[in-house]
Design an enzyme around this catalytic site. Structure first.
Site, PDB file in Angstrom:
ATOM      1  CE1 TYR A 122      -3.250  -2.974   0.712  1.00  0.00           C
ATOM      2  CE2 TYR A 122      -4.587  -0.991   0.737  1.00  0.00           C
ATOM      3  CZ  TYR A 122      -4.490  -2.364   0.631  1.00  0.00           C
ATOM      4  OH  TYR A 122      -5.623  -3.108   0.448  1.00  0.00           O
ATOM      5  CE  LYS A 168       3.117 -17.391  -2.427  1.00  0.00           C
ATOM      6  NZ  LYS A 168       2.300 -18.626  -2.559  1.00  0.00           N
ATOM      7  CG  ASP A 200      -0.556 -20.167  -1.039  1.00  0.00           C
ATOM      8  OD1 ASP A 200      -0.052 -20.188   0.103  1.00  0.00           O
ATOM      9  OD2 ASP A 200       0.046 -20.599  -2.047  1.00  0.00           O
ATOM     10  CG  ASP A 224      -8.032  -5.328   1.450  1.00  0.00           C
ATOM     11  OD1 ASP A 224      -9.042  -4.957   2.080  1.00  0.00           O
ATOM     12  OD2 ASP A 224      -7.930  -5.245   0.210  1.00  0.00           O
ATOM     13  CG  ASP A 228     -13.563  -7.991   1.697  1.00  0.00           C
ATOM     14  OD1 ASP A 228     -13.354  -7.223   2.657  1.00  0.00           O
ATOM     15  OD2 ASP A 228     -14.077  -7.599   0.617  1.00  0.00           O
TER      16      ASP A 228
HETATM   17  C1  IPM Z   1     -10.578  -1.879   3.442  1.00  0.00           C
HETATM   18  C2  IPM Z   1     -10.697  -1.307   2.054  1.00  0.00           C
HETATM   19  C3  IPM Z   1      -9.534  -0.358   1.772  1.00  0.00           C
HETATM   20  C4  IPM Z   1      -8.240  -1.169   1.819  1.00  0.00           C
HETATM   21  C5  IPM Z   1      -9.651   0.407   0.441  1.00  0.00           C
HETATM   22  C6  IPM Z   1     -10.960   1.130   0.324  1.00  0.00           C
HETATM   23  C7  IPM Z   1      -8.517   1.371   0.246  1.00  0.00           C
HETATM   24  O1  IPM Z   1     -10.771  -2.325   1.113  1.00  0.00           O
HETATM   25  O2  IPM Z   1     -10.558  -1.105   4.415  1.00  0.00           O
HETATM   26  O3  IPM Z   1     -10.545  -3.106   3.587  1.00  0.00           O
HETATM   27  O4  IPM Z   1      -7.808  -1.727   0.814  1.00  0.00           O
HETATM   28  O5  IPM Z   1      -7.681  -1.241   2.903  1.00  0.00           O
HETATM   29 MN    MN Z   2     -10.969  -4.310   1.998  1.00  0.00          MN
END
Ligand code: IPM
Ligand code: MN
Ligand code: NAD
Length: 333
Positions: A122, A168, A200, A224, A228
């Site tokens: 990032y 990794k 992975d 990140d 999710d």
């Molecule tokens: C998160 C989001 C952010 C990230 C984006 C919006 C920059 O996906 O907070 O998980 O990648 O961290």
């Molecule tokens: Mn995210």
């Protein structure tokens, strides 16, 4: 107590409204000060993250953030959330994911992802040449040390039993190798069992053997993606909260984005925002209030209260009202 409230775009304002209602019920004396950020902020005033908003966060006890929309193909754009994490040095991104009630979600899991929040993939350091783009990915010893220490302390103080470093290092031998080495150095003497796993394999493990994962410490992009995944397994993006924590400031936000596909229809699940508010209360040493909010939310879901994403038919506002009613009932006891 003053809190900066940054609703943002899309479903951001809808889910933050729910969190504000719960906070007003729990801590009536808390001052909620609104700040502007995001795409709509840009169309109103020509900037995505006004200096005034950064000052507001710096001048308050904590910040509660909704979500913002990313403009498509805007040259030089950098997400305000990344700027806030970097500028306020919010180096630890804490993302606990747990089913809201038994049977909600695809698998049962109870995992805390501790994500390095300031560097890795990032950095935004992309240099373009005639044939492509090269990314400067940064893994510093200092960032590894503080995130690994944070994960250890958080895991220990939350009574967790296992800490897994996810990386990794089989390919990124020096950068992720440094992260893994620092992890084992800082883990020495912990009462948690400490181990490491390739990212992975960890992604697969989360689906087939989620009980093997307890606290995960990992680099920025892996965290990140894994958060999710964990959210989706536990019921969807509407259920996963997060905290961005630094030594001086802290900002709390749902893991999900602005969800333009469902925005403005009163169907978003506000649970992630409510749980983010609970994390904020805990951070501000209001443990009882945080517990009360979590219990009211879990009680609402256990009693069959569900938004559409969880198979129910309650709107955002109706679901939030049930949670606030639950808080009132608890107070009356
Ligand atoms: C998160 C989001 C952010 C990230 C984006 C919006 C920059 O996906 O907070 O998980 O990648 O961290
Ligand atoms: Mn995210
Ligand atoms: P998203 O998280 O907004 O949505 C992904 C899917 O999950 C969508 O189908 C959405 O309807 C669903 N969803 C998300 N939150 C939900 C909720 N509370 N209740 C019910 N369903 C929910 O991710 P995306 O679609 O990839 O991104 C949309 C926009 O948000 C993009 O502009 C992206 O850059 C931005 N984004 C912002 C943040 C942030 O502000 N922190 C985080 C991620 C994405």
């Amino acid at each position: 107590m003053r809190i900066a409230v940054l609703p943002g775009d899309g479903i951001g304002p809808e889910v933050i409204r729910a969190a504000e209602a719960a906070l007003r019920e729990l801590v009536p004396e808390m001052e909620l000060v609104h700040g502007d950020v995001g795409l709509e902020c840009h169309s109103r005033r020509g900037e995505y993250l006004p200096e005034e908003t950064i000052d507001l966060i710096k001048g308050t006890d904590a910040a509660l953030f909704g979500a913002i929309s990313t403009p498509l193909r805007t040259e030089g754009y950098r997400s305000p959330i990344l700027t806030m994490r970097k500028e306020l040095d919010l180096y630890a991104n804490l993302r606990p994911v747990k089913n809201l009630a038994p049977g909600v979600g695809l698998v049962d899991l109870d995992v805390i992802i501790v994500r390095e929040n300031t560097e890795g993939m990032y950095t935004g350091d992309e240099s373009v040449d005639a044939d492509g783009v090269t990314l400067g990915r940064r893994v510093s010893r200092r960032a590894c040390e503080r995130i690994c220490r944070f994960a250890r302390e958080h895991g220990e103080s939350s009574g967790r039993s296992r800490l897994t470093c996810v990386h990794k290092a089989n390919v990124l031998r020096r950068s992720d190798g440094l992260f893994r080495d620092v992890f084992y150095d800082t883990a020495t003497g912990s009462h948690m069992s400490c181990g490491d796993m390739l990212v992975d394999a960890a992604a697969a493990e989360m689906v087939v053997r989620p009980e093997a994962l307890d606290v995960i410490v990992t680099l920025n992009l892996y965290g990140d993606i894994l958060s999710d995944e964990a959210a989706a397994l536990a019921g969807g993006l509407g259920v996963a909260p997060s905290a961005n924590i630094g030594d001086r400031h802290a900002l709390f936000e749902p893991v999900h984005g602005s969800a333009p596909d469902i925005a403005g229809r009163n169907v978003a699940n506000p649970s992630a925002a409510l749980l983010s508010a609970a994390m904020m209360l805990e951070h501000l040493d209001m443990e009882d209030e945080a517990d009360a909010l979590r219990s009211a939310l879990r009680g609402t879901v256990a009693a069959g209260g569900r938004t559409r994403d969880l198979g129910g038919n309650l709107g955002t506002e109706e679901f939030a009202s049930l949670v606030v009613e639950g808080l009132r009932r608890r107070r009356a006891l």
